[in-house]
Design a protein around this motif. Structure first.
Motif, PDB file in Angstrom:
ATOM      1  N   ALA A  68       0.821  -1.208   0.000  1.00 16.50           N
ATOM      2  CA  ALA A  68       0.000   0.000   0.000  1.00 16.50           C
ATOM      3  C   ALA A  68       0.857   1.260   0.000  1.00 16.50           C
ATOM      4  CB  ALA A  68      -0.937   0.001   1.205  1.00 16.50           C
ATOM      5  N   ILE A  94      -5.250   0.435   6.165  1.00 15.59           N
ATOM      6  CA  ILE A  94      -5.763  -0.619   5.294  1.00 15.59           C
ATOM      7  C   ILE A  94      -5.040  -1.945   5.501  1.00 15.59           C
ATOM      8  CG2 ILE A  94      -4.180  -0.059   3.390  1.00 15.59           C
ATOM      9  CD1 ILE A  94      -6.456  -0.642   1.441  1.00 15.59           C
ATOM     10  N   ASP A 148     -10.312   0.741   5.070  1.00 18.14           N
ATOM     11  CA  ASP A 148      -9.897   1.372   3.819  1.00 18.14           C
ATOM     12  C   ASP A 148     -10.560   2.744   3.744  1.00 18.14           C
ATOM     13  OD1 ASP A 148      -9.398   2.221   1.248  1.00 18.14           O
ATOM     14  OD2 ASP A 148      -9.693   0.260   0.331  1.00 18.14           O
ATOM     15  N   THR A 195     -12.230   3.707   0.124  1.00 18.18           N
ATOM     16  CA  THR A 195     -13.293   2.957  -0.559  1.00 18.18           C
ATOM     17  C   THR A 195     -14.397   2.469   0.368  1.00 18.18           C
ATOM     18  OG1 THR A 195     -12.154   0.813  -0.380  1.00 18.18           O
ATOM     19  CG2 THR A 195     -11.631   2.164  -2.304  1.00 18.18           C
ATOM     20  N   SER A 196     -14.211   2.578   1.682  1.00 19.61           N
ATOM     21  CA  SER A 196     -15.240   2.157   2.637  1.00 19.61           C
ATOM     22  C   SER A 196     -16.002   3.377   3.160  1.00 19.61           C
ATOM     23  CB  SER A 196     -14.602   1.412   3.816  1.00 19.61           C
ATOM     24  OG  SER A 196     -13.920   0.265   3.368  1.00 19.61           O
ATOM     25  N   SER A 254      -4.595   8.597  -5.093  1.00 20.58           N
ATOM     26  CA  SER A 254      -4.738   8.463  -3.645  1.00 20.58           C
ATOM     27  C   SER A 254      -4.422   9.760  -2.908  1.00 20.58           C
ATOM     28  CB  SER A 254      -3.842   7.330  -3.124  1.00 20.58           C
ATOM     29  OG  SER A 254      -2.480   7.621  -3.332  1.00 20.58           O
TER      30      SER A 254
END
Length: 364
Positions: free
Chosen positions: A152, A225, A251, A254-255, A292
């Protein structure tokens, strides 16, 4: 200040593992698991000495106690089998707090050499449990050897940069703190130390009431993450006195479950790397982007309370990239919260990353 004997032991543990476990992150994980294992036995022994009973290595788990593992005459292969079985079974041990069960989740022994394990555990045997600053500093030193980028894009933020950002943002005892890409919890611990130092007469935090201390630790939160980073964060905070640290595997981009959680203070060095094809965020971000660094800055700006402040390490592209998302982000920041841009010297994150970076200071 870390004493030379503790530093020697940590270096020795790494030297023993390096031939069998070449990845620095895996070395840190193996040392972490062994230390917590040893400390649980220390706490059991202390409980017995005070007239209580064992809870970590009790009933069917008593066969895994440290003294059983290290008893004279135990064979190398027996030690290997016992230790390997023990660390994999700890998540099912109901006598172990949830925090420790999380630390042992997915734990395993990545090598099968009895002599390596014997030498390694002999060094671990020299550590003694305690909520002392010295032990926390020892773990900070251990984390400083994290020398490889993870999947990541994690890499360690230099301590002096963390402390510099904390001094500028100046978190207070009654403010909530968040790092949404917390790694090993360096920002959270530095912020906590800053607050304790600011509320001290003779020793850090001695001006805080028990109620204020409880509120302070409850107000400090982190997400990451990576389950490996979450595990290291939990241990790091525990060794600095947090009995129930609030670190979640999550995350951020995305969550949505934690979207409504805001903070007075946000401090972070989010990952600069984006996967091939970019991030696929949910649709609650105000700026539509796939990078990101854009999404993380947008997230942090949006999740500050009305009195909130933030310090964020960003790649310098945030400042000058001409893409639509970058322009929208800069416009939003200037209109809502941007106070300063601090350009950092080139090479601050080498050898992990050669990206030129800056610090954004936000104040709502």
């Amino acid at each position: 200040m870390l004493d030379s004997e503790t530093k020697r032991r940590i270096d020795s543990c790494r030297d023993i593992l390096v031939g069998k476990v070449p990845d620095p992150k895996s070395q840190v994980e193996q040392i972490t698991i062994a230390l917590i294992y040893k400390f649980m036995d220390d706490m059991d022994r202390e409980a017995e000495e005070l007239g209580g009973t064992r809870k970590f290595f009790a009933a069917t788990f008593s066969k895994y106690g440290w003294e059983q593992l290290m008893r004279p005459g135990v064979g190398g292969h027996e030690m290997l089998a016992l230790y390997s079985e023990a660390i994999q079974s700890m998540p099912q041990n109901t006598g172990v707090p949830e925090l420790f069960r999380d630390i042992f989740k997915n734990a395993y022994l990545p090598y099968r050499d009895p002599e390596t394990l014997r030498a390694f555990l002999k060094e671990i045997d020299g550590f003694t449990y305690g909520h002392s600053e010295r032990l926390g500093d020892a773990f900070e030193y251990l984390l400083s050897v994290l020398g490889s980028q993870g999947d990541a894009g994690q890499f360690r933020t230099p301590r002096h940069i963390i402390d510099f950002m904390v001094e500028i943002i100046d978190p207070q005892k009654d403010e909530s703190l968040l790092d949404p890409a917390c790694g090993t919890a360096g920002f959270l611990i530095s912020a906590w130390k800053h607050i304790m130092k600011a509320n001290a007469d003779n020793k850090p935090g001695d001006k805080l009431t028990p109620d204020e201390k409880r509120k302070l630790t409850a107000n400090i939160r982190g997400y990451d993450i990576s389950p490996d980073m979450v595990r290291l964060s939990l241990v790091n905070m525990y060794l600095h006195g947090f009995t129930s640290p609030h670190i979640n595997e999550y995350d951020t981009l995305t969550s949505e479950e934690r979207w409504n959680e805001t903070a007075d203070i946000i401090l972070a060095n989010p990952p600069f790397m984006s996967p091939k094809g970019g991030i696929r965020p949910h649709n609650r971000f105000s700026i539509q982007a796939k990078r990101s660094e854009v999404l993380f800055v947008d997230y942090m700006a949006e999740h500050l309370t009305p009195k909130g402040r933030a310090g964020i390490v960003v790649p310098e592209g945030i400042i000058f990239q001409s893409g639509t998302a970058y322009k929208q982000l800069r416009e939003m920041l200037v209109k809502t919260s941007l106070m300063a841009v601090i350009s950092l010297p080139a090479g601050v994150f080498k050898p992990y990353s050669g990206v030129k970076t800056s610090i954004l200071i936000l104040d709502r």
